[in-house]
Design an enzyme around this catalytic site. Structure first.
Site, PDB file in Angstrom:
ATOM      1  N   ASN A 114      48.688 -39.527 -59.524  1.00 61.71           N
ATOM      2  CA  ASN A 114      48.318 -38.933 -60.806  1.00 61.71           C
ATOM      3  C   ASN A 114      49.355 -39.335 -61.842  1.00 61.71           C
ATOM      4  OD1 ASN A 114      46.403 -36.822 -62.046  1.00 61.71           O
ATOM      5  ND2 ASN A 114      48.417 -36.151 -62.757  1.00 61.71           N
ATOM      6  N   LYS A 138      23.534 -40.462 -63.677  1.00 62.15           N
ATOM      7  CA  LYS A 138      24.356 -39.237 -63.775  1.00 62.15           C
ATOM      8  C   LYS A 138      24.242 -38.639 -65.172  1.00 62.15           C
ATOM      9  CE  LYS A 138      27.063 -35.878 -62.915  1.00 62.15           C
ATOM     10  NZ  LYS A 138      28.295 -35.650 -63.553  1.00 62.15           N
ATOM     11  N   ASN A 162      32.806 -39.059 -65.483  1.00 56.83           N
ATOM     12  CA  ASN A 162      31.562 -39.059 -66.263  1.00 56.83           C
ATOM     13  C   ASN A 162      31.630 -40.120 -67.350  1.00 56.83           C
ATOM     14  OD1 ASN A 162      29.933 -37.157 -65.057  1.00 56.83           O
ATOM     15  ND2 ASN A 162      30.773 -35.452 -66.241  1.00 56.83           N
ATOM     16  N   HIS A 191      21.041 -36.854 -65.281  1.00 58.21           N
ATOM     17  CA  HIS A 191      21.240 -35.628 -64.491  1.00 58.21           C
ATOM     18  C   HIS A 191      21.851 -34.537 -65.378  1.00 58.21           C
ATOM     19  CE1 HIS A 191      24.064 -32.966 -62.402  1.00 58.21           C
ATOM     20  NE2 HIS A 191      23.266 -33.012 -61.348  1.00 58.21           N
ATOM     21  N   ASN A 192      22.883 -34.906 -66.134  1.00 56.53           N
ATOM     22  CA  ASN A 192      23.544 -33.917 -66.981  1.00 56.53           C
ATOM     23  C   ASN A 192      22.638 -33.455 -68.124  1.00 56.53           C
ATOM     24  OD1 ASN A 192      25.709 -34.356 -65.300  1.00 56.53           O
ATOM     25  ND2 ASN A 192      27.205 -34.468 -66.944  1.00 56.53           N
ATOM     26  N   GLU A 197      20.494 -31.022 -66.682  1.00 59.60           N
ATOM     27  CA  GLU A 197      21.338 -29.826 -66.474  1.00 59.60           C
ATOM     28  C   GLU A 197      21.379 -28.986 -67.763  1.00 59.60           C
ATOM     29  OE1 GLU A 197      25.216 -30.746 -64.588  1.00 59.60           O
ATOM     30  OE2 GLU A 197      26.147 -29.719 -66.274  1.00 59.60           O
ATOM     31  N   SER A 257      28.423 -35.472 -58.991  1.00 58.59           N
ATOM     32  CA  SER A 257      28.108 -34.134 -59.499  1.00 58.59           C
ATOM     33  C   SER A 257      28.325 -33.081 -58.439  1.00 58.59           C
ATOM     34  CB  SER A 257      26.660 -34.056 -59.987  1.00 58.59           C
ATOM     35  OG  SER A 257      26.414 -32.731 -60.452  1.00 58.59           O
ATOM     36  N   VAL A 312      39.598 -39.566 -63.549  1.00 53.33           N
ATOM     37  CA  VAL A 312      40.374 -39.129 -64.715  1.00 53.33           C
ATOM     38  C   VAL A 312      39.433 -38.929 -65.905  1.00 53.33           C
ATOM     39  CG1 VAL A 312      42.413 -40.375 -63.888  1.00 53.33           C
ATOM     40  CG2 VAL A 312      40.972 -41.418 -65.631  1.00 53.33           C
ATOM     41  N   GLN A 313      40.035 -38.456 -66.981  1.00 51.56           N
ATOM     42  CA  GLN A 313      39.261 -38.193 -68.184  1.00 51.56           C
ATOM     43  C   GLN A 313      38.477 -39.443 -68.599  1.00 51.56           C
ATOM     44  OE1 GLN A 313      41.691 -36.931 -71.559  1.00 51.56           O
ATOM     45  NE2 GLN A 313      41.036 -34.859 -71.002  1.00 51.56           N
TER      46      GLN A 313
HETATM   47  N1  LIG Z   1      35.059 -30.849 -64.078  1.00 52.23           N
HETATM   48  C1  LIG Z   1      33.837 -31.043 -63.611  1.00 52.23           C
HETATM   49  O1  LIG Z   1      33.114 -30.116 -63.220  1.00 52.23           O
HETATM   50  C2  LIG Z   1      33.304 -32.428 -63.510  1.00 52.23           C
HETATM   51  C3  LIG Z   1      33.994 -33.515 -64.039  1.00 52.23           C
HETATM   52  N2  LIG Z   1      33.518 -34.772 -63.889  1.00 52.23           N
HETATM   53  C4  LIG Z   1      34.263 -35.916 -64.399  1.00 52.23           C
HETATM   54  O2  LIG Z   1      35.307 -36.229 -63.481  1.00 52.23           O
HETATM   55  C5  LIG Z   1      36.463 -36.720 -64.175  1.00 52.23           C
HETATM   56  C6  LIG Z   1      37.658 -35.831 -63.848  1.00 52.23           C
HETATM   57  O3  LIG Z   1      37.350 -34.531 -64.297  1.00 52.23           O
HETATM   58  P1  LIG Z   1      38.389 -33.332 -64.175  1.00 52.23           P
HETATM   59  O4  LIG Z   1      38.928 -33.272 -62.797  1.00 52.23           O
HETATM   60  O5  LIG Z   1      37.707 -32.139 -64.743  1.00 52.23           O
HETATM   61  O6  LIG Z   1      39.617 -33.806 -65.061  1.00 52.23           O
HETATM   62  P2  LIG Z   1      39.752 -34.048 -66.629  1.00 52.23           P
HETATM   63  O7  LIG Z   1      38.523 -34.663 -67.186  1.00 52.23           O
HETATM   64  O8  LIG Z   1      40.262 -32.800 -67.243  1.00 52.23           O
HETATM   65  O9  LIG Z   1      40.914 -35.169 -66.668  1.00 52.23           O
HETATM   66  C7  LIG Z   1      42.225 -34.870 -66.276  1.00 52.23           C
HETATM   67  C8  LIG Z   1      42.797 -36.007 -65.459  1.00 52.23           C
HETATM   68  O10 LIG Z   1      42.771 -37.229 -66.194  1.00 52.23           O
HETATM   69  C9  LIG Z   1      44.084 -37.778 -66.204  1.00 52.23           C
HETATM   70  N3  LIG Z   1      44.282 -38.592 -67.385  1.00 52.23           N
HETATM   71  C10 LIG Z   1      43.905 -38.317 -68.652  1.00 52.23           C
HETATM   72  N4  LIG Z   1      44.273 -39.312 -69.475  1.00 52.23           N
HETATM   73  C11 LIG Z   1      44.878 -40.252 -68.712  1.00 52.23           C
HETATM   74  C12 LIG Z   1      45.453 -41.515 -68.982  1.00 52.23           C
HETATM   75  N5  LIG Z   1      45.479 -42.025 -70.214  1.00 52.23           N
HETATM   76  N6  LIG Z   1      45.987 -42.201 -67.958  1.00 52.23           N
HETATM   77  C13 LIG Z   1      45.970 -41.702 -66.708  1.00 52.23           C
HETATM   78  N7  LIG Z   1      45.429 -40.502 -66.387  1.00 52.23           N
HETATM   79  C14 LIG Z   1      44.886 -39.788 -67.380  1.00 52.23           C
HETATM   80  C15 LIG Z   1      44.976 -36.565 -66.155  1.00 52.23           C
HETATM   81  O11 LIG Z   1      46.268 -36.903 -65.791  1.00 52.23           O
HETATM   82  P3  LIG Z   1      47.481 -35.927 -66.187  1.00 52.23           P
HETATM   83  O12 LIG Z   1      47.517 -34.876 -65.124  1.00 52.23           O
HETATM   84  O13 LIG Z   1      48.675 -36.791 -66.159  1.00 52.23           O
HETATM   85  O14 LIG Z   1      47.203 -35.363 -67.527  1.00 52.23           O
HETATM   86  C16 LIG Z   1      44.248 -35.756 -65.100  1.00 52.23           C
HETATM   87  O15 LIG Z   1      44.458 -36.231 -63.814  1.00 52.23           O
HETATM   88  C17 LIG Z   1      36.094 -36.732 -65.643  1.00 52.23           C
HETATM   89  O16 LIG Z   1      35.616 -37.995 -65.993  1.00 52.23           O
HETATM   90  C18 LIG Z   1      34.957 -35.705 -65.733  1.00 52.23           C
HETATM   91  O17 LIG Z   1      34.096 -35.949 -66.801  1.00 52.23           O
HETATM   92  C19 LIG Z   1      32.372 -35.029 -63.189  1.00 52.23           C
HETATM   93  C20 LIG Z   1      31.654 -34.002 -62.640  1.00 52.23           C
HETATM   94  C21 LIG Z   1      32.035 -32.624 -62.786  1.00 52.23           C
HETATM   95  O1  LIG Z   2      29.162 -33.431 -64.891  1.00 53.48           O
HETATM   96  C1  LIG Z   2      29.165 -32.238 -64.701  1.00 53.48           C
HETATM   97  C2  LIG Z   2      28.301 -31.619 -63.676  1.00 53.48           C
HETATM   98  O2  LIG Z   2      27.344 -32.465 -63.220  1.00 53.48           O
HETATM   99  C3  LIG Z   2      29.999 -31.356 -65.584  1.00 53.48           C
HETATM  100  O3  LIG Z   2      30.011 -30.063 -65.103  1.00 53.48           O
HETATM  101  C4  LIG Z   2      29.511 -31.520 -66.974  1.00 53.48           C
HETATM  102  O4  LIG Z   2      30.334 -32.500 -67.565  1.00 53.48           O
HETATM  103  C5  LIG Z   2      29.617 -30.308 -67.828  1.00 53.48           C
HETATM  104  O5  LIG Z   2      29.226 -30.746 -69.073  1.00 53.48           O
HETATM  105  P1  LIG Z   2      29.443 -29.940 -70.400  1.00 53.48           P
HETATM  106  O6  LIG Z   2      30.912 -29.584 -70.442  1.00 53.48           O
HETATM  107  O7  LIG Z   2      29.033 -30.893 -71.460  1.00 53.48           O
HETATM  108  O8  LIG Z   2      28.579 -28.714 -70.294  1.00 53.48           O
END
Ligand SMILES: NC(=O)C1=CN([C@@H]2O[C@H](COP(=O)(O)OP(=O)(O)OC[C@H]3O[C@@H](n4cnc5c(N)ncnc54)[C@H](OP(=O)(O)O)[C@@H]3O)[C@@H](O)[C@H]2O)C=CC1
Ligand SMILES: O=C(CO)[C@H](O)[C@H](O)COP(=O)(O)O
Length: 483
Positions: free
Chosen positions: A37, A186, A106, A189-190, A193, A132, A78-79
């Site tokens: 990370n 995906k 995503n 899907h969203n 959703e 998802s 990651v983001q």
């Molecule tokens: N949360 C959910 O329910 C779902 C999320 N997703 C997708 O999965 C992915 C991860 O989601 P989630 O776990 O919620 O985390 P976030 O989307 O909140 O992203 C945080 C992570 O991204 C890293 N990060 C951000 N910027 C950078 C960068 N410039 N370089 C390297 N690392 C970086 C952060 O590192 P650091 O700790 O150093 O800040 C941290 O590990 C996203 O794309 C999200 O859209 C998909 C399905 C469901």
């Molecule tokens: O990908 C997902 C589930 O399938 C996330 O939960 C989704 O990104 C949530 O979206 P939003 O914050 O726009 O409601």
């Protein structure tokens, strides 16, 4: 840093999704998982809290890459956006031909197409995979929608199948199509959703405003609905949310939550792309807009200040709850149907061979829109792969027809009561548009021809025509308008 590479798979990004996915991978026989990370604090927390996972933790990206056995496979969580681009270039610079980079975030599928093109030029495989299931799904088994090359899926498929949710004995993962196909599906899907959540929220509002239900009693209604055709994760969690009591105030949790819905963008992408593809996805669009309306408190209070009286909610009538359930089901069928239409249109535009039945199958477990009725969609595409809309499938046609009278009662009662139902209303209008023998589009064509000579076709003969509106109003046969 290990002296020799030992991990067969790595995860980059250890926030909610990445840490749980890494634990899921580590729990499967034969896997040794490398983790990395950007901020080492997250990595430390993960390895301290989960020593049982046997993670190989790295403080730098070089150590991480060195800890992976060749051919290397790394999943990025990651983001979306710049963060994902940054990690991809860090890995691509260090990976060798034959290694695989998987973006499980995503991502916007247009980015995935671009990234796949750039990365694959180096001989490294790039796979955009929609994942998802949220936190719990990532840990216990998500639904996974990988794109990328067939060749990379041969290596990746078994690993993904080992961590995916299982529905009726089948892992919820399938190779969706090349390059951005996985992230496209995906995205849809969203979008579905969003629509499903909005429809459930409208059902809640109707039950509360007209039905007179308190949240705890409503939770029981939703729990009961979850035993029938509406059985789904979203209905299940709705009952849980409505049951919740705020510890601080003793009020129902739902009443202490600010009514301004957030979003991270995938719903907007679904609608933007539907517009580009010319696919009507009104149910999804209304859900996106409903969140936007809720998030404009300044407009809401300005209008509330000038609106002096509101309609009195209708009396709850015998069978009202059943009507709401039927309206919800019919509207939900429309939302899913529109989502699959967008998948079909996207596949045609981007040259993907997407198996719609397989998509419905992998959504049956693990993902947020998992629902009993996805089996009906599987059946619909199995019975007739060339179906033009799910609404022509005999099961769905009957399901909607059976609920039609209730649907109309609910939409009209809501309008008379001043309860906003953008989702129910848009779904019913869409259904009526498809079901009507003739649409007022004829008038739109007449207007277009009048002000812009945009031409029209006739119902009684082939050809393209224009009426000389500002002359003698005679009709001429012409070429289709290009302006
Ligand atoms: N949360 C959910 O329910 C779902 C999320 N997703 C997708 O999965 C992915 C991860 O989601 P989630 O776990 O919620 O985390 P976030 O989307 O909140 O992203 C945080 C992570 O991204 C890293 N990060 C951000 N910027 C950078 C960068 N410039 N370089 C390297 N690392 C970086 C952060 O590192 P650091 O700790 O150093 O800040 C941290 O590990 C996203 O794309 C999200 O859209 C998909 C399905 C469901
Ligand atoms: O990908 C997902 C589930 O399938 C996330 O939960 C989704 O990104 C949530 O979206 P939003 O914050 O726009 O409601």
């Amino acid at each position: 840093m290990p002296e020799t590479p030992v991990a067969n798979i790595g995860v980059v990004g250890l926030a909610v999704m990445g840490s749980n996915l890494a634990r899921n991978l580590a729990s499967r026989e034969g896997n040794t998982v490398a983790v990395y990370n950007r901020s080492y604090g997250r990595t430390q927390t993960l390895i301290e809290e989960h020593p049982e996972a046997g993670f190989i933790a790295s403080e730098t990206i070089d150590e991480f890459v060195a800890s992976l056995a060749k051919p290397r496979t790394a999943i990025i969580m990651v983001q979306a956006g710049a963060g994902t681009d940054a990690v991809i270039s860090q890995l691509a610079e260090r990976f060798e031909p034959g290694d695989i980079i998987v973006d499980g975030g995503n991502a916007n599928f247009h980015d995935t197409i671009r990234r796949e093109k750039d990365v694959s030029e180096t001989g490294v495989h790039f796979v955009g995979a929609g994942i998802s299931g949220g936190e719990e799904g990532a840990l216990k088994g998500p639904s996974i929608m990988p794109g990328g090359s067939k060749q990379s899926y041969e290596t990746l498929g078994p690993i993904l199948a080992s961590i995916a949710a299982v529905a009726e004995g089948e892992p919820c993962v399938t190779h969706i199509g090349t390059d951005g196909a996985g992230h496209f599906v995906k995205m849809v899907h969203n979008g579905i959703e969003y629509a499903d959540m909005q429809l459930i929220a409208e059902a809640y509002d109707l039950l509360r405003t007209i039905g007179g239900y308190e949240p705890a009693a409503m939770a029981e209604v939703f729990a009961e609905w979850n035993q029938g055709d509406l059985e789904s994760y979203l209905i299940e969690i709705t009952a849980e949310v409505l049951k919740q009591v705020d510890a601080e105030t003793g009020e129902p949790f739902i009443d202490i939550v600010l009514d301004e819905a957030g979003s991270k963008g995938t719903g907007v992408w679904t609608v933007q792309n539907a517009l580009d593809l010319g696919t009507p996805v009104g149910g999804i669009a209304e859900a996106v807009f409903a969140r936007a309306v809720s998030s404009h408190p300044e407009q809401r209070s300005a209008v509330q200040a000038v609106v002096t009286s509101r309609p009195t909610p209708a009396e709850r009538y015998e069978g009202f709850e059943d009507d709401v359930r039927a309206a919800l089901y019919a509207s939900k069928v429309v939302a899913y149907s529109q989502g699959f239409d967008e998948i079909i249109a996207g596949a045609a535009k981007y040259g993907w061979e997407i198996d719609k039945g397989a998509v419905a199958k992998i959504w049956r477990a693990g993902c947020i829109i998992r629902a009993r009725f996805l089996n009906r969609i599987v059946d619909a595409y199995a019975n007739n792969p060339g179906i033009t809309t799910l609404l022509e499938d005999p099961y769905f046609a009957k399901a909607v027809a059976d609920g039609e009278a209730a649907w109309r009662r609910i939409v009209s009662t809501a309008a008379l009561s001043g309860v906003p139902i953008p989702g129910f209303g848009a779904a019913l209008s869409y259904y009526d548009s498809l079901a009507s023998k003739r649409l007022p589009a004829a008038l739109v064509q007449g207007q277009r021809d009048f002000f812009g000579a945009h031409t029209y076709k006739r119902v009684d003969k082939p050809g393209v025509f224009h009426t000389l509106w500002s002359d003698d109003r005679s009709e001429i046969e012409t070429e289709p308008s290009t302006h």
